[in-house]
Design a protein around this motif. Structure first.
Motif, PDB file in Angstrom:
ATOM      1  N   TRP A   1       0.815  -1.218   0.000  1.00 45.40           N
ATOM      2  CA  TRP A   1       0.000   0.000   0.000  1.00 45.40           C
ATOM      3  C   TRP A   1       0.853   1.274   0.000  1.00 45.40           C
ATOM      4  N   LEU A   2       2.190   1.132   0.062  1.00 45.34           N
ATOM      5  CA  LEU A   2       3.075   2.291   0.144  1.00 45.34           C
ATOM      6  C   LEU A   2       3.798   2.545  -1.177  1.00 45.34           C
ATOM      7  N   LEU A   3       4.132   3.814  -1.410  1.00 45.78           N
ATOM      8  CA  LEU A   3       5.003   4.179  -2.518  1.00 45.78           C
ATOM      9  C   LEU A   3       6.447   3.825  -2.159  1.00 45.78           C
ATOM     10  N   PRO A   4       7.345   3.653  -3.137  1.00 46.46           N
ATOM     11  CA  PRO A   4       8.727   3.231  -2.843  1.00 46.46           C
ATOM     12  C   PRO A   4       9.452   4.116  -1.832  1.00 46.46           C
ATOM     13  N   ASP A   5       9.345   5.437  -1.958  1.00 46.74           N
ATOM     14  CA  ASP A   5      10.028   6.329  -1.014  1.00 46.74           C
ATOM     15  C   ASP A   5       9.486   6.167   0.394  1.00 46.74           C
ATOM     16  N   GLN A   6       8.187   5.978   0.496  1.00 45.85           N
ATOM     17  CA  GLN A   6       7.579   5.776   1.802  1.00 45.85           C
ATOM     18  C   GLN A   6       8.067   4.475   2.426  1.00 45.85           C
ATOM     19  N   LEU A   7       8.147   3.435   1.620  1.00 45.03           N
ATOM     20  CA  LEU A   7       8.589   2.134   2.118  1.00 45.03           C
ATOM     21  C   LEU A   7      10.021   2.213   2.638  1.00 45.03           C
ATOM     22  N   ASN A   8      10.899   2.868   1.895  1.00 54.39           N
ATOM     23  CA  ASN A   8      12.292   3.000   2.339  1.00 54.39           C
ATOM     24  C   ASN A   8      12.378   3.739   3.653  1.00 54.39           C
ATOM     25  N   ARG A   9      11.590   4.783   3.796  1.00 52.83           N
ATOM     26  CA  ARG A   9      11.594   5.567   5.042  1.00 52.83           C
ATOM     27  C   ARG A   9      11.087   4.733   6.213  1.00 52.83           C
ATOM     28  N   LEU A  10      10.051   3.944   5.972  1.00 54.65           N
ATOM     29  CA  LEU A  10       9.479   3.111   7.026  1.00 54.65           C
ATOM     30  C   LEU A  10      10.473   2.042   7.477  1.00 54.65           C
TER      31      LEU A  10
ATOM     32  N   SER B   1      -7.372  -1.488  -5.497  1.00 56.15           N
ATOM     33  CA  SER B   1      -8.615  -1.225  -6.229  1.00 56.15           C
ATOM     34  C   SER B   1      -9.348   0.019  -5.735  1.00 56.15           C
ATOM     35  N   GLU B   2      -8.677   0.886  -5.010  1.00 56.03           N
ATOM     36  CA  GLU B   2      -9.296   2.111  -4.534  1.00 56.03           C
ATOM     37  C   GLU B   2      -8.404   3.303  -4.862  1.00 56.03           C
ATOM     38  N   GLU B   3      -8.969   4.497  -4.709  1.00 57.01           N
ATOM     39  CA  GLU B   3      -8.194   5.699  -4.950  1.00 57.01           C
ATOM     40  C   GLU B   3      -7.272   5.971  -3.769  1.00 57.01           C
ATOM     41  N   PRO B   4      -6.173   6.713  -3.995  1.00 56.74           N
ATOM     42  CA  PRO B   4      -5.240   6.992  -2.894  1.00 56.74           C
ATOM     43  C   PRO B   4      -5.909   7.763  -1.764  1.00 56.74           C
ATOM     44  N   THR B   5      -5.406   7.539  -0.557  1.00 54.60           N
ATOM     45  CA  THR B   5      -5.988   8.142   0.637  1.00 54.60           C
ATOM     46  C   THR B   5      -4.881   8.687   1.534  1.00 54.60           C
ATOM     47  N   TRP B   6      -5.084   9.890   2.062  1.00 53.86           N
ATOM     48  CA  TRP B   6      -4.158  10.451   3.042  1.00 53.86           C
ATOM     49  C   TRP B   6      -4.466   9.876   4.422  1.00 53.86           C
ATOM     50  N   VAL B   7      -3.426   9.441   5.119  1.00 51.43           N
ATOM     51  CA  VAL B   7      -3.589   8.908   6.473  1.00 51.43           C
ATOM     52  C   VAL B   7      -2.667   9.687   7.404  1.00 51.43           C
ATOM     53  N   PRO B   8      -3.220  10.508   8.294  1.00 54.78           N
ATOM     54  CA  PRO B   8      -2.402  11.216   9.285  1.00 54.78           C
ATOM     55  C   PRO B   8      -2.348  10.394  10.578  1.00 54.78           C
ATOM     56  N   TYR B   9      -1.156  10.095  11.077  1.00 51.61           N
ATOM     57  CA  TYR B   9      -1.100   9.274  12.286  1.00 51.61           C
ATOM     58  C   TYR B   9       0.148   9.572  13.109  1.00 51.61           C
ATOM     59  N   ARG B  10       0.051   9.259  14.380  1.00 55.81           N
ATOM     60  CA  ARG B  10       1.189   9.329  15.302  1.00 55.81           C
ATOM     61  C   ARG B  10       1.688   7.912  15.520  1.00 55.81           C
TER      62      ARG B  10
ATOM     63  N   LEU C   1       9.395   8.246  18.184  1.00 55.25           N
ATOM     64  CA  LEU C   1       8.045   8.807  18.151  1.00 55.25           C
ATOM     65  C   LEU C   1       7.974   9.879  17.074  1.00 55.25           C
ATOM     66  N   GLU C   2       6.956   9.797  16.204  1.00 55.72           N
ATOM     67  CA  GLU C   2       6.845  10.782  15.140  1.00 55.72           C
ATOM     68  C   GLU C   2       5.413  10.887  14.643  1.00 55.72           C
ATOM     69  N   ASP C   3       5.113  12.045  14.073  1.00 54.34           N
ATOM     70  CA  ASP C   3       3.867  12.243  13.342  1.00 54.34           C
ATOM     71  C   ASP C   3       4.148  12.004  11.865  1.00 54.34           C
ATOM     72  N   ILE C   4       3.190  11.375  11.186  1.00 57.00           N
ATOM     73  CA  ILE C   4       3.355  11.048   9.773  1.00 57.00           C
ATOM     74  C   ILE C   4       2.059  11.373   9.032  1.00 57.00           C
ATOM     75  N   ARG C   5       2.207  11.972   7.864  1.00 61.12           N
ATOM     76  CA  ARG C   5       1.076  12.106   6.946  1.00 61.12           C
ATOM     77  C   ARG C   5       1.463  11.360   5.682  1.00 61.12           C
ATOM     78  N   SER C   6       0.798  10.260   5.439  1.00 61.06           N
ATOM     79  CA  SER C   6       1.211   9.339   4.383  1.00 61.06           C
ATOM     80  C   SER C   6       0.095   9.165   3.365  1.00 61.06           C
ATOM     81  N   LEU C   7       0.479   9.043   2.104  1.00 57.63           N
ATOM     82  CA  LEU C   7      -0.465   8.742   1.045  1.00 57.63           C
ATOM     83  C   LEU C   7      -0.395   7.246   0.769  1.00 57.63           C
ATOM     84  N   ILE C   8      -1.476   6.532   1.063  1.00 58.34           N
ATOM     85  CA  ILE C   8      -1.479   5.089   0.853  1.00 58.34           C
ATOM     86  C   ILE C   8      -2.312   4.750  -0.377  1.00 58.34           C
TER      87      ILE C   8
END
Length: 305
Positions: free
Chosen positions: A227-236, A262-271, A251-258
């Motif tokens: 569900w992650l883009l390549p840059d996001q995966l490397n960071r994770l 079969s669905e459209e991309p979604t922003w997920v803000p999480y701690r 500990l960090e705050d993250i705003r990620s585009l997943i």
């Protein structure tokens, strides 16, 4: 259909056109985008070609959904007027800007201001797909009796339970009380892009974002985080490796585009709180406590929700 007429109707679904007029969904309507369940499948056309706003009024709440880039100003103005004239228990704004983003308000004026400010991004490209703000892992000391209190911040409870457990993940240890919020995995090795997931909690951010059945399907297998883009995966993966190497919480705050399947991309803000741990055999583990929150420290479209 006037706004006043709409307000009287509870538990109804509407589309607002480019003239600001409200159209109730009708199974017999000659227009596909005004029929259910077809309306669900025709949303892309209504949002991006017709510039409409979809509004559901249900159980004292208003749910508005639109595409920031393509929405017609009159459609959006009609929703804003409705929000300011009525008193809804909650107002849910679900808008597309590179991905779907959902924000919930109990203050009708704050909701109207937020809706109004999205107009400034009508012709603006969406922001970077991943933003991270590193936070201090310090939290106040808690007594064992406070671990399960819902009014205590989740990260504080997790840190206290982790310390009390001697960093051991086992079902009879204090940190297991937070299992429903936790993802447990074996840390990925160097240059690996997958990790073995042992447990995904029912209230973990991954479960909430992708759904329980999808989240459970990752347990017990090597997961490559599709569900992650390549840059996001490397960071994770880098963060997991850093926690294992340092032995310190992260500990960090993250705003990620997943990208759900079969669905459209979604922003997920999480701690997210990452904790180094090990099982009873001494094998290293990483514990990830992740909570979807609207009030994280990273602005979205120029504003902290």
């Amino acid at each position: 259909m006037s706004i006043a007429t709409v307000i009287k109707s509870a538990n109804c679904l509407y589309w607002i056109d480019d003239l600001g007029q409200w159209h109730g969904v009708d199974p017999a309507s000659p227009f596909e985008h005004l029929r259910e369940p077809i309306a669900e499948r025709q949303q892309g056309h209504a949002f991006r070609w017709l510039g409409m706003v979809r509004v559901l009024i249900q159980n004292g709440c208003l749910y508005a959904k639109w595409d920031v880039r393509h929405v017609d100003p009159q459609s959006l103005k009609a929703v804003e007027t409705c929000i300011l004239q009525e008193r809804y228990r909650e107002i849910h704004l679900d808008f597309f800007h590179g991905g779907w983003n959902r924000e919930v308000f109990t203050d009708h004026r704050a909701a109207a201001r937020r809706l109004d400010r999205t107009r400034n991004f009508r012709n603006v490209a969406f922001i970077a797909p991943l933003t991270v703000a590193r936070l201090s892992p310090h939290e106040p000391k808690l007594a064992r009796s406070e671990f399960v209190r819902e009014d205590v911040p989740l990260t504080a409870r997790a840190l206290a339970a982790w310390e009390a457990s001697d960093r051991i993940w086992a079902h009879n240890r204090p940190i297991a009380w937070l299992a429903e919020h936790m993802l447990v995995m074996s840390p990925p090795r160097q240059r690996q892009t997958s990790a073995r997931i042992h447990h995904v909690g029912a209230r973990h951010a991954l479960t909430e974002a992708l759904g329980p059945s999808v989240a459970k399907s990752f347990e017990g297998v090597l997961c490559d985080f599709p569900w992650l883009l390549p840059d996001q995966l490397n960071r994770l993966l880098l963060a997991y490796q850093e926690v294992t190497a340092s032995g310190r919480p992260h500990l960090e705050d993250i705003r990620s585009l997943i990208l759900p399947e079969s669905e459209e991309p979604t922003w997920v803000p999480y701690r997210r709180l990452l904790l180094p741990s090990h099982n009873l055999k001494g094998e290293p583990l990483v514990l990830c406590i992740a909570e979807i929150r609207q009030d994280i420290s990273i602005p979205f479209m120029g504003e902290v929700a």
